[in-house]
Design a protein around this motif. Structure first.
Motif, PDB file in Angstrom:
ATOM      1  N   GLY A 105      -8.494  -0.708  -3.883  1.00 52.86           N
ATOM      2  CA  GLY A 105      -7.981   0.158  -4.933  1.00 52.86           C
ATOM      3  C   GLY A 105      -6.585  -0.252  -5.341  1.00 52.86           C
ATOM      4  O   GLY A 105      -6.104  -1.356  -5.057  1.00 52.86           O
ATOM      5  N   SER A 106      -5.885   0.667  -5.995  1.00 55.18           N
ATOM      6  CA  SER A 106      -4.537   0.407  -6.478  1.00 55.18           C
ATOM      7  C   SER A 106      -3.513   0.696  -5.393  1.00 55.18           C
ATOM      8  O   SER A 106      -3.659   1.649  -4.625  1.00 55.18           O
ATOM      9  CB  SER A 106      -4.239   1.275  -7.706  1.00 55.18           C
ATOM     10  OG  SER A 106      -2.887   1.198  -8.061  1.00 55.18           O
ATOM     11  N   SER A 107      -2.459  -0.148  -5.327  1.00 56.17           N
ATOM     12  CA  SER A 107      -1.386   0.098  -4.351  1.00 56.17           C
ATOM     13  C   SER A 107      -0.481   1.237  -4.778  1.00 56.17           C
ATOM     14  O   SER A 107       0.330   1.722  -3.993  1.00 56.17           O
ATOM     15  CB  SER A 107      -0.556  -1.180  -4.152  1.00 56.17           C
ATOM     16  OG  SER A 107       0.055  -1.586  -5.361  1.00 56.17           O
TER      17      SER A 107
ATOM     18  N   CYS B  42       0.862  -1.187   0.000  1.00 63.64           N
ATOM     19  CA  CYS B  42       0.000   0.000   0.000  1.00 63.64           C
ATOM     20  C   CYS B  42       0.890   1.225   0.000  1.00 63.64           C
ATOM     21  O   CYS B  42       2.118   1.118  -0.095  1.00 63.64           O
ATOM     22  CB  CYS B  42      -0.930  -0.016   1.211  1.00 63.64           C
ATOM     23  SG  CYS B  42      -0.087  -0.051   2.809  1.00 63.64           S
TER      24      CYS B  42
ATOM     25  N   GLY C 102      -4.590   1.619  -1.266  1.00 63.84           N
ATOM     26  CA  GLY C 102      -4.163   0.347  -1.832  1.00 63.84           C
ATOM     27  C   GLY C 102      -4.505  -0.854  -0.985  1.00 63.84           C
ATOM     28  O   GLY C 102      -4.548  -1.981  -1.486  1.00 63.84           O
TER      29      GLY C 102
END
Length: 285
Positions: free
Chosen positions: A167-169, A20, A145
């Motif tokens: 979500g995205s890291s 993250c 993330g």
């Protein structure tokens, strides 16, 4: 070294660590509402639904908390005490994770505080039943993330925080790992293994240990709740400074004995890759 018997099957994975990003934040916490709502609102104003806070010098109009208690007799290894309530109090130091439970915000907080008599106490803060006495600004990290979500844990029989992808890291802030550690394991060894992708990291978090062992003393209680006051990972070297409380409610603090402790139920840890100064880093973000 005492190990505890848990009611369910042993999980094969002894830690979980999700990548993250951790972004330093400064939050406004409002008075006149539950501590839980104040924290959730503060993070939301900063644009985060997950994060970790460090609290110090926080005056409370009401503070409710519990401490560890012996096993309840249903197979679980430990339990919680009755609720303790301080009508006025000051949180001297605390660590707090913001995560989720059934899709709604959920907090987990361990800390040190004192009431009108000035005696230092420690425990697990009951955030919905506590309230700040005045608005204040606090520091911490917003996490993207990954997030902690309350999940049934068959091994221990508790519903526990576990890291989940959110979500995205990729994102702003420092590369980090959101981790949980399994019972009866050596936290120093697991953190070195989990944090290997970062190499060097600041360590923040809360958890529980069996008979907390410090370098110069030991807290004699087979279930203790712990606040990491400072921590550093440098390669294979892990240094953890912690406060801990057991069945008698009297806190102790110091540097944890390397490889001399075992996780009681869980530990929820944020490893933040950075280059902070000194063997334990700084006490503020």
């Amino acid at each position: 070294m005492q190990l505890l018997t848990h009611p369910g099957p042993r999980s094969e994975a002894r830690f979980t660590a999700l990548p993250c990003h951790a972004q330093p934040v400064e939050l406004r916490l409002a008075a006149g509402m539950s501590f839980e709502k104040a924290v959730v609102q503060g993070f939301a104003e900063a644009g985060f639904t997950a994060g970790y806070l460090r609290l110090s010098g926080a005056p409370c109009a009401r503070l409710s908390y519990v401490i560890p208690a012996p096993a309840p007799g249903d197979g679980r290894a430990a339990w919680y005490s009755k609720t303790h309530v301080l009508d006025t109090a000051v949180i001297s130091e605390a660590g707090l994770h913001l995560g989720m439970k059934q899709g709604a915000p959920f907090l987990h907080c361990h800390g040190l505080w004192s009431g009108p008599d000035g005696a230092q106490r420690m425990g697990h803060l009951l955030a919905p039943d506590s309230e700040l006495a005045q608005e204040m600004t606090v520091q911490g990290w917003g996490i993207t993330g990954a997030a902690l979500a309350v999940t049934p844990d068959p091994e221990t029989g508790f519903d526990l925080f576990a890291p989940v992808v959110q979500g995205s890291s990729a994102g702003d802030g420092l590369p980090a790992l959101l981790c949980t550690l399994r019972p009866n394991e050596d936290p120093h060894a697991l953190l070195a293994e989990a944090g290997a992708p970062l190499g060097r990291a600041r360590i923040e978090g809360i958890g529980s240990l069996v008979h907390t062992s410090f370098e110069a003393s030991q807290l004699e209680s087979y279930a203790t709740e712990v606040l990491l006051r400072a921590g550093r990972l440098t390669g294979d070297s892990v240094i953890l400074n912690a406060a801990s409380v057991g069945f008698d409610g009297a806190p102790m603090a110091g540097v944890l004995r390397p490889h001399g402790n075992r996780i009681c139920i869980t530990a929820e840890v944020l490893l933040i890759g950075d280059q902070t100064r000194g063997p334990l880093g700084d006490s503020a973000p």
